[in-house]
Design an enzyme around this catalytic site. Sequence first.
Site, PDB file in Angstrom:
ATOM      1  N   CYS A 186      43.345  45.063  31.364  1.00  0.00           N
ATOM      2  CA  CYS A 186      43.180  43.612  31.234  1.00  0.00           C
ATOM      3  C   CYS A 186      44.314  42.882  31.952  1.00  0.00           C
ATOM      4  O   CYS A 186      45.493  43.150  31.671  1.00  0.00           O
ATOM      5  CB  CYS A 186      43.165  43.231  29.756  1.00  0.00           C
ATOM      6  SG  CYS A 186      43.128  41.454  29.454  1.00  0.00           S
ATOM      7  N   CYS A 234      38.000  42.635  27.137  1.00  0.00           N
ATOM      8  CA  CYS A 234      39.178  43.312  26.619  1.00  0.00           C
ATOM      9  C   CYS A 234      39.081  43.338  25.103  1.00  0.00           C
ATOM     10  O   CYS A 234      38.996  42.284  24.464  1.00  0.00           O
ATOM     11  CB  CYS A 234      40.451  42.594  27.061  1.00  0.00           C
ATOM     12  SG  CYS A 234      41.960  43.274  26.318  1.00  0.00           S
ATOM     13  N   ASP A 244      50.387  52.676  55.213  1.00  0.00           N
ATOM     14  CA  ASP A 244      50.179  53.644  54.123  1.00  0.00           C
ATOM     15  C   ASP A 244      48.704  54.053  54.102  1.00  0.00           C
ATOM     16  O   ASP A 244      47.821  53.233  53.875  1.00  0.00           O
ATOM     17  CB  ASP A 244      50.574  52.971  52.812  1.00  0.00           C
ATOM     18  CG  ASP A 244      50.426  53.882  51.603  1.00  0.00           C
ATOM     19  OD1 ASP A 244      49.826  54.972  51.737  1.00  0.00           O
ATOM     20  OD2 ASP A 244      50.898  53.500  50.524  1.00  0.00           O
TER      21      ASP A 244
END
EC number: 6.3.5.13
Length: 412
Positions: free
Chosen positions: A201, A217, A338
């Site tokens: 959440c 949530c 990356d």
Amino acid sequence: MAGNTEPLSARSRLAVTAGKAAAAVSRAAGRGSGSVIGGKVALRLDPDLLQRLAQHLDVVLVSATNGKTTTTRLIAEALRANGEVVSNALGANMPAGITSALAGGSSARYGVIEVDEKYLAGVARDVTPKAIALLNLSRDQLDRAAETRMLAEKWREGLSGQKAVIVANADDPLVVWAASSSPNVVWVAAGQEWKDDAWSCPACGGVMQRPGDDWFCGECGFRRPTPSWALAGEHVLDPHGSAWPIHLQLPGRANRANAATSAAVAAAFGVAPQTALERMYAVKAVAGRYDVVGYEGRELRLLLAKNPAGWLETFSLIDSPPAPVILSVNARGADGTDTSWLWDVDYGRLAGHPICVIGDRKLDLAVRLEVAGVHFEVCEDAQDAVRRCPPGRIEVIANYTAFQDLRRAVGN
């Protein structure tokens, strides 16, 4: 509609002229469109130029990790039903590129602007948008971009009290949390295929529950809002419950979702869903994406995928085997250096397709495919890969700079 404003000052006019000259020199030197360098020169001469150029426009900002270039184009086509549009159609989405785009739209009524996620709050302050479309947030360019929760927090802070209509994806918890700080939100059920960046959440850090298409949530009560617009298969449902057919030349569920959001934005400017969606049909490619080009006696469909969420959506466009697939990955500045994200992509979905691998980081990709148990060939370049593929149409998937390399290689 934006009201009449004072004409540009002498300083602003000089900045625009100097920026256009710098862009022309860049194009003549073969260094691209020149929009970025032109904007940088113009902003150096007049730091307030972006604000001045936008003051006569009704501005729409579009931001997301994936789909913002296409959605910007769809919204622009829809709004042309009401008047002239200026847009950064080539995707230069930071302040310099946006400034260059707006400098060419002195007679336009609307500005439809794609904005890089990190610059959304600042650009919104400068251009006072009438509407902001928020599509999704997922991990991308991990070496230079903030973690997704941090980006959502920047959006939330920047949009707090924003007077613009926020058209936001109700199915992405990060987007919902960011948009909820604004008093005027139109929620669109646009879907979310990639969920791995939103299992916790954003409000409290609790574990997100995802029953069916819903989410909430269990710890703090943060939950999916009720949408007023929705993508339902091949239709857009409007707030009155009417279903409008989506007829696009662009393929896939993700583009139907982009069209649903675009229809909601267009409606905020008085363009009816039927009119907006009909105009979107004219878009058959966006900055080379989805183009089918002839090369070495074959037809290649060019597909862009920059991160795990984008690769997931792109795989859904590829027919069942044996259609050959060429994969190309670079890791230059514009891509992010990356490449660890390769391990988050389910390349097993390509099993059974003849696969050729090219690009600066083809060996990184080769290792990933080897681990996935997918057969492939490592090739020197696009020409070598095409010649090794069996006859028939070839699907070509590449990340950002690899996609630009491919376009140049095949003459697109």
